[in-house]
Design a protein around this motif. Structure first.
Motif, PDB file in Angstrom:
ATOM      1  N   HIS A  92       0.835  -1.206   0.000  1.00  0.00           N
ATOM      2  CA  HIS A  92       0.000   0.000   0.000  1.00  0.00           C
ATOM      3  C   HIS A  92       0.871   1.258   0.000  1.00  0.00           C
ATOM      4  O   HIS A  92       1.932   1.298   0.621  1.00  0.00           O
ATOM      5  N   VAL A  93       0.393   2.262  -0.723  1.00  0.00           N
ATOM      6  CA  VAL A  93       1.162   3.499  -0.864  1.00  0.00           C
ATOM      7  C   VAL A  93       1.436   4.170   0.487  1.00  0.00           C
ATOM      8  O   VAL A  93       2.412   4.908   0.639  1.00  0.00           O
ATOM      9  N   SER A  94       0.610   3.885   1.498  1.00  0.00           N
ATOM     10  CA  SER A  94       0.845   4.464   2.833  1.00  0.00           C
ATOM     11  C   SER A  94       2.152   3.960   3.444  1.00  0.00           C
ATOM     12  O   SER A  94       2.648   4.537   4.424  1.00  0.00           O
ATOM     13  N   GLY A  95       2.724   2.893   2.853  1.00  0.00           N
ATOM     14  CA  GLY A  95       4.024   2.400   3.304  1.00  0.00           C
ATOM     15  C   GLY A  95       5.134   3.435   3.116  1.00  0.00           C
ATOM     16  O   GLY A  95       6.229   3.299   3.693  1.00  0.00           O
ATOM     17  N   GLN A  96       4.847   4.465   2.320  1.00  0.00           N
ATOM     18  CA  GLN A  96       5.835   5.528   2.118  1.00  0.00           C
ATOM     19  C   GLN A  96       6.237   6.190   3.439  1.00  0.00           C
ATOM     20  O   GLN A  96       7.373   6.627   3.608  1.00  0.00           O
ATOM     21  N   ARG A  97       5.272   6.279   4.390  1.00  0.00           N
ATOM     22  CA  ARG A  97       5.561   7.041   5.611  1.00  0.00           C
ATOM     23  C   ARG A  97       6.714   6.421   6.403  1.00  0.00           C
ATOM     24  O   ARG A  97       7.679   7.103   6.762  1.00  0.00           O
ATOM     25  N   LYS A  98       6.644   5.117   6.663  1.00  0.00           N
ATOM     26  CA  LYS A  98       7.723   4.482   7.424  1.00  0.00           C
ATOM     27  C   LYS A  98       9.012   4.403   6.601  1.00  0.00           C
ATOM     28  O   LYS A  98      10.119   4.488   7.148  1.00  0.00           O
ATOM     29  N   LEU A  99       8.868   4.244   5.280  1.00  0.00           N
ATOM     30  CA  LEU A  99      10.066   4.237   4.425  1.00  0.00           C
ATOM     31  C   LEU A  99      10.794   5.573   4.544  1.00  0.00           C
ATOM     32  O   LEU A  99      12.020   5.617   4.684  1.00  0.00           O
ATOM     33  N   GLU A 129      14.583  13.386   2.489  1.00  0.00           N
ATOM     34  CA  GLU A 129      14.566  14.858   2.518  1.00  0.00           C
ATOM     35  C   GLU A 129      15.973  15.408   2.300  1.00  0.00           C
ATOM     36  O   GLU A 129      16.150  16.532   1.834  1.00  0.00           O
ATOM     37  N   GLU A 130      16.985  14.582   2.636  1.00  0.00           N
ATOM     38  CA  GLU A 130      18.379  15.025   2.460  1.00  0.00           C
ATOM     39  C   GLU A 130      18.720  15.293   1.000  1.00  0.00           C
ATOM     40  O   GLU A 130      19.656  16.037   0.707  1.00  0.00           O
ATOM     41  N   ILE A 131      17.982  14.667   0.081  1.00  0.00           N
ATOM     42  CA  ILE A 131      18.233  14.907  -1.347  1.00  0.00           C
ATOM     43  C   ILE A 131      17.074  15.675  -1.977  1.00  0.00           C
ATOM     44  O   ILE A 131      16.915  15.676  -3.195  1.00  0.00           O
ATOM     45  N   GLY A 132      16.236  16.279  -1.144  1.00  0.00           N
ATOM     46  CA  GLY A 132      15.195  17.166  -1.655  1.00  0.00           C
ATOM     47  C   GLY A 132      13.858  16.519  -1.942  1.00  0.00           C
ATOM     48  O   GLY A 132      13.010  17.141  -2.600  1.00  0.00           O
ATOM     49  N   ILE A 133      13.639  15.278  -1.468  1.00  0.00           N
ATOM     50  CA  ILE A 133      12.349  14.617  -1.688  1.00  0.00           C
ATOM     51  C   ILE A 133      11.551  14.645  -0.383  1.00  0.00           C
ATOM     52  O   ILE A 133      12.035  14.190   0.655  1.00  0.00           O
ATOM     53  N   THR A 134      10.347  15.167  -0.455  1.00  0.00           N
ATOM     54  CA  THR A 134       9.468  15.191   0.709  1.00  0.00           C
ATOM     55  C   THR A 134       8.188  14.412   0.399  1.00  0.00           C
ATOM     56  O   THR A 134       7.920  14.068  -0.762  1.00  0.00           O
ATOM     57  N   LEU A 135       7.431  14.153   1.466  1.00  0.00           N
ATOM     58  CA  LEU A 135       6.217  13.346   1.314  1.00  0.00           C
ATOM     59  C   LEU A 135       5.001  14.193   1.658  1.00  0.00           C
ATOM     60  O   LEU A 135       4.932  14.807   2.725  1.00  0.00           O
ATOM     61  N   ARG A 136       4.039  14.190   0.732  1.00  0.00           N
ATOM     62  CA  ARG A 136       2.790  14.899   0.992  1.00  0.00           C
ATOM     63  C   ARG A 136       1.897  14.056   1.906  1.00  0.00           C
ATOM     64  O   ARG A 136       2.109  12.865   2.077  1.00  0.00           O
ATOM     65  N   ALA A 137       0.861  14.682   2.448  1.00  0.00           N
ATOM     66  CA  ALA A 137      -0.093  13.957   3.287  1.00  0.00           C
ATOM     67  C   ALA A 137      -0.776  12.838   2.504  1.00  0.00           C
ATOM     68  O   ALA A 137      -1.199  11.828   3.068  1.00  0.00           O
ATOM     69  N   SER A 138      -0.851  13.014   1.172  1.00  0.00           N
ATOM     70  CA  SER A 138      -1.482  12.009   0.310  1.00  0.00           C
ATOM     71  C   SER A 138      -0.533  10.858  -0.029  1.00  0.00           C
ATOM     72  O   SER A 138      -0.895   9.955  -0.763  1.00  0.00           O
TER      73      SER A 138
END
Length: 253
Positions: free
Chosen positions: A163-170, A177-186
Protein backbone atom coordinates in the motif's frame (compact mmCIF):
# COMPACT_ATOMS: atom_id res chain seq x y z
CA UNK A 1 23.80 10.33 -1.39
CA UNK A 2 24.62 9.11 -4.87
CA UNK A 3 25.11 11.46 -7.79
CA UNK A 4 23.69 10.25 -11.08
CA UNK A 5 25.02 11.49 -14.39
CA UNK A 6 22.40 12.97 -16.70
CA UNK A 7 23.83 11.05 -19.62
CA UNK A 8 22.94 7.81 -17.86
CA UNK A 9 19.24 8.57 -17.61
CA UNK A 10 18.33 10.13 -20.97
CA UNK A 11 15.36 7.97 -21.97
CA UNK A 12 14.98 6.34 -25.35
CA UNK A 13 12.26 7.27 -27.80
CA UNK A 14 10.67 3.89 -27.16
CA UNK A 15 10.47 4.46 -23.39
CA UNK A 16 9.00 7.95 -23.72
CA UNK A 17 6.63 7.01 -26.53
CA UNK A 18 5.30 4.07 -24.51
CA UNK A 19 4.21 6.53 -21.83
CA UNK A 20 2.50 8.53 -24.60
CA UNK A 21 0.52 5.43 -25.56
CA UNK A 22 2.56 4.86 -28.74
CA UNK A 23 3.28 1.19 -29.26
CA UNK A 24 6.76 -0.01 -30.17
CA UNK A 25 7.12 -0.26 -33.95
CA UNK A 26 4.31 2.21 -34.68
CA UNK A 27 4.86 4.78 -37.41
CA UNK A 28 5.54 8.12 -35.72
CA UNK A 29 5.19 11.52 -37.38
CA UNK A 30 8.12 13.90 -37.70
CA UNK A 31 6.30 16.34 -35.41
CA UNK A 32 6.24 13.79 -32.58
CA UNK A 33 9.93 13.05 -33.07
CA UNK A 34 10.66 16.79 -32.99
CA UNK A 35 8.70 17.11 -29.73
CA UNK A 36 10.73 14.25 -28.25
CA UNK A 37 14.01 15.87 -29.29
CA UNK A 38 12.92 19.20 -27.75
CA UNK A 39 11.83 17.47 -24.54
CA UNK A 40 15.13 15.61 -24.22
CA UNK A 41 17.02 18.88 -24.68
CA UNK A 42 14.98 20.51 -21.87
CA UNK A 43 15.44 17.39 -19.72
CA UNK A 44 19.21 17.59 -20.16
CA UNK A 45 19.18 21.27 -19.20
CA UNK A 46 16.95 21.07 -16.13
CA UNK A 47 17.26 17.56 -14.65
CA UNK A 48 19.23 17.30 -11.41
CA UNK A 49 19.27 13.54 -10.77
CA UNK A 50 20.34 12.31 -7.38
CA UNK A 51 19.65 9.25 -5.26
CA UNK A 52 20.04 7.78 -1.81
CA UNK A 53 20.39 4.16 -0.69
CA UNK A 54 20.43 2.63 2.79
CA UNK A 55 20.86 -1.05 3.53
CA UNK A 56 18.37 -2.49 5.95
CA UNK A 57 17.94 -5.73 7.87
CA UNK A 58 15.05 -8.10 7.21
CA UNK A 59 13.62 -7.37 10.65
CA UNK A 60 13.67 -3.63 10.14
CA UNK A 61 12.27 -3.92 6.61
CA UNK A 62 9.50 -6.14 7.92
CA UNK A 63 8.39 -3.28 10.18
CA UNK A 64 8.58 -0.78 7.32
CA UNK A 65 6.78 -3.08 4.91
CA UNK A 66 3.94 -3.63 7.39
CA UNK A 67 3.48 0.15 7.28
CA UNK A 68 0.07 1.19 8.51
CA UNK A 69 -1.38 -2.30 8.12
CA UNK A 70 -3.04 -1.59 4.77
CA UNK A 71 -1.12 -4.00 2.50
CA UNK A 72 -2.88 -6.77 0.61
CA UNK A 73 -2.94 -10.02 2.59
CA UNK A 74 -0.97 -12.04 0.04
CA UNK A 75 1.85 -10.25 -1.83
CA UNK A 76 5.06 -11.26 -3.62
CA UNK A 77 7.20 -8.80 -1.65
CA UNK A 78 6.16 -10.25 1.72
CA UNK A 79 7.47 -13.64 0.65
CA UNK A 80 10.46 -12.65 -1.48
CA UNK A 81 12.19 -10.34 1.01
CA UNK A 82 12.33 -13.14 3.56
CA UNK A 83 14.49 -15.12 1.08
CA UNK A 84 16.77 -12.20 0.22
CA UNK A 85 20.48 -12.05 0.90
CA UNK A 86 20.50 -8.26 1.24
CA UNK A 87 17.97 -5.41 1.19
CA UNK A 88 18.28 -1.67 0.65
CA UNK A 89 15.80 1.18 0.67
CA UNK A 90 16.17 3.75 -2.07
CA UNK A 91 14.83 7.06 -3.31
CA UNK A 92 15.71 9.07 -6.39
CA UNK A 93 14.51 12.19 -8.18
CA UNK A 94 15.25 14.23 -11.29
CA UNK A 95 14.67 17.41 -9.33
CA UNK A 96 12.24 20.23 -8.69
CA UNK A 97 13.55 22.33 -11.58
CA UNK A 98 12.30 19.86 -14.15
CA UNK A 99 8.95 19.63 -12.38
CA UNK A 100 8.66 23.42 -12.50
CA UNK A 101 9.52 23.44 -16.22
CA UNK A 102 6.74 20.94 -16.96
CA UNK A 103 4.26 23.10 -15.05
CA UNK A 104 5.47 26.19 -16.91
CA UNK A 105 4.79 24.58 -20.29
CA UNK A 106 1.25 23.63 -19.27
CA UNK A 107 0.57 27.09 -17.80
CA UNK A 108 1.71 28.57 -21.13
CA UNK A 109 -0.65 26.11 -22.90
CA UNK A 110 2.17 24.32 -24.71
CA UNK A 111 0.41 21.07 -23.93
CA UNK A 112 2.12 18.94 -26.57
CA UNK A 113 5.65 19.72 -25.38
CA UNK A 114 4.56 19.69 -21.73
CA UNK A 115 3.07 16.23 -22.13
CA UNK A 116 6.14 14.91 -23.93
CA UNK A 117 8.47 16.38 -21.29
CA UNK A 118 6.32 14.80 -18.59
CA UNK A 119 6.79 11.41 -20.26
CA UNK A 120 10.53 11.95 -20.77
CA UNK A 121 10.88 12.92 -17.09
CA UNK A 122 8.91 9.87 -15.92
CA UNK A 123 11.06 7.58 -18.06
CA UNK A 124 14.15 9.37 -16.76
CA UNK A 125 13.18 8.66 -13.15
CA UNK A 126 12.89 4.96 -13.97
CA UNK A 127 16.34 5.03 -15.52
CA UNK A 128 17.69 6.80 -12.42
CA UNK A 129 16.25 3.97 -10.32
CA UNK A 130 17.93 1.53 -12.74
CA UNK A 131 21.27 3.25 -12.06
CA UNK A 132 20.81 2.93 -8.29
CA UNK A 133 19.70 -0.68 -8.68
CA UNK A 134 22.85 -1.47 -10.69
CA UNK A 135 24.98 0.32 -8.09
CA UNK A 136 23.47 -1.72 -5.26
CA UNK A 137 23.81 -4.88 -7.33
CA UNK A 138 27.52 -4.18 -7.80
CA UNK A 139 28.00 -3.90 -4.03
CA UNK A 140 26.15 -7.17 -3.51
CA UNK A 141 28.21 -9.14 -6.03
CA UNK A 142 31.56 -7.49 -5.25
CA UNK A 143 34.10 -10.18 -4.42
CA UNK A 144 31.80 -12.98 -5.51
CA UNK A 145 33.51 -14.93 -8.30
CA UNK A 146 30.37 -16.70 -9.49
CA UNK A 147 27.75 -13.93 -9.39
CA UNK A 148 25.49 -15.01 -12.25
CA UNK A 149 22.90 -16.43 -9.88
CA UNK A 150 22.53 -13.19 -7.91
CA UNK A 151 19.91 -10.67 -9.06
CA UNK A 152 18.29 -7.49 -7.77
CA UNK A 153 14.69 -6.38 -8.27
CA UNK A 154 12.95 -3.33 -6.89
CA UNK A 155 9.47 -2.78 -5.48
CA UNK A 156 7.72 0.43 -4.52
CA UNK A 157 4.81 1.38 -2.25
CA UNK A 158 1.67 1.60 -4.34
CA UNK A 159 2.53 -1.48 -6.41
CA UNK A 160 2.35 -5.27 -6.06
CA UNK A 161 0.05 -5.14 -3.01
CA UNK A 162 2.36 -2.81 -1.02
CA UNK A 163 0.00 0.00 0.00
CA UNK A 164 1.16 3.50 -0.86
CA UNK A 165 0.85 4.46 2.83
CA UNK A 166 4.02 2.40 3.30
CA UNK A 167 5.84 5.53 2.12
CA UNK A 168 5.56 7.04 5.61
CA UNK A 169 7.72 4.48 7.42
CA UNK A 170 10.07 4.24 4.42
CA UNK A 171 10.66 7.99 4.62
CA UNK A 172 11.13 7.89 8.40
CA UNK A 173 13.96 5.35 7.95
CA UNK A 174 15.60 6.58 4.73
CA UNK A 175 15.20 10.34 5.21
CA UNK A 176 15.19 11.26 1.48
CA UNK A 177 14.57 14.86 2.52
CA UNK A 178 18.38 15.03 2.46
CA UNK A 179 18.23 14.91 -1.35
CA UNK A 180 15.19 17.17 -1.65
CA UNK A 181 12.35 14.62 -1.69
CA UNK A 182 9.47 15.19 0.71
CA UNK A 183 6.22 13.35 1.31
CA UNK A 184 2.79 14.90 0.99
CA UNK A 185 -0.09 13.96 3.29
CA UNK A 186 -1.48 12.01 0.31
CA UNK A 187 1.79 9.94 0.24
CA UNK A 188 2.75 11.44 -3.13
CA UNK A 189 6.36 12.54 -3.33
CA UNK A 190 7.52 16.05 -4.02
CA UNK A 191 9.01 16.57 -6.62
CA UNK A 192 6.52 14.34 -8.40
CA UNK A 193 9.19 12.94 -10.69
CA UNK A 194 10.69 10.79 -7.95
CA UNK A 195 10.74 7.11 -7.08
CA UNK A 196 11.28 5.15 -3.88
CA UNK A 197 11.13 1.59 -2.65
CA UNK A 198 13.27 -1.40 -1.77
CA UNK A 199 15.97 -3.29 -3.67
CA UNK A 200 15.80 -7.02 -2.98
CA UNK A 201 18.99 -8.94 -3.75
CA UNK A 202 19.21 -12.70 -3.72
CA UNK A 203 19.25 -15.86 -5.76
CA UNK A 204 17.70 -15.55 -9.20
CA UNK A 205 14.92 -18.01 -8.46
CA UNK A 206 13.42 -15.96 -5.62
CA UNK A 207 12.47 -13.19 -8.06
CA UNK A 208 10.11 -15.16 -10.28
CA UNK A 209 6.41 -15.33 -9.50
CA UNK A 210 3.14 -15.64 -11.39
CA UNK A 211 1.16 -12.44 -11.92
CA UNK A 212 -1.98 -14.04 -10.53
CA UNK A 213 -2.31 -12.16 -7.24
CA UNK A 214 -5.71 -10.57 -6.64
CA UNK A 215 -4.37 -7.07 -7.43
CA UNK A 216 -2.49 -8.05 -10.62
CA UNK A 217 -5.66 -7.70 -12.72
CA UNK A 218 -5.75 -4.01 -11.79
CA UNK A 219 -2.12 -3.41 -12.85
CA UNK A 220 -1.85 -1.52 -16.14
CA UNK A 221 1.81 -2.24 -16.87
CA UNK A 222 2.70 -5.70 -15.52
CA UNK A 223 6.23 -4.31 -15.53
CA UNK A 224 7.32 -7.17 -13.26
CA UNK A 225 7.28 -9.41 -16.35
CA UNK A 226 9.76 -7.14 -18.15
CA UNK A 227 12.03 -7.05 -15.11
CA UNK A 228 11.96 -10.83 -14.88
CA UNK A 229 12.77 -10.99 -18.57
CA UNK A 230 15.76 -8.70 -17.99
CA UNK A 231 17.04 -11.02 -15.25
CA UNK A 232 16.67 -14.02 -17.50
CA UNK A 233 18.23 -12.15 -20.41
CA UNK A 234 21.26 -11.27 -18.27
CA UNK A 235 21.74 -14.95 -17.54
CA UNK A 236 21.53 -15.75 -21.24
CA UNK A 237 24.05 -13.04 -22.00
CA UNK A 238 26.50 -14.36 -19.42
CA UNK A 239 26.19 -17.91 -20.65
CA UNK A 240 25.50 -17.79 -24.38
CA UNK A 241 26.07 -21.48 -24.81
CA UNK A 242 23.72 -22.53 -22.06
CA UNK A 243 19.94 -22.50 -22.18
CA UNK A 244 18.57 -21.48 -18.78
CA UNK A 245 15.16 -22.35 -17.51
CA UNK A 246 12.43 -20.12 -18.89
CA UNK A 247 10.54 -17.56 -16.82
CA UNK A 248 7.52 -19.83 -16.90
CA UNK A 249 9.48 -22.71 -15.40
CA UNK A 250 10.87 -20.47 -12.67
CA UNK A 251 7.56 -18.98 -11.70
CA UNK A 252 6.00 -19.90 -8.41
CA UNK A 253 2.58 -21.13 -9.40
Amino acid sequence: MIEIRKQEIIPSQEDAFALQGISSGSKVSSNIILLFDQAVKIFAEHAQPVGIIAEISKNDFGIIYAGEGRNETDTPVAEIFQKADRLALFATTVGQGLHDKINELFVNKDFALGSMLDSVASAGVEKAADVLEAFFGSTVTRGIEDDKNIAVMRYSPGYCGWHVSGQRKLFEYLKPEEIGITLRASYLMEPLKSASGVFIAGGVDIHFFADTYSFCSQCETHSCRERMYRIEHSINASEPGEQPASIDKRRKE
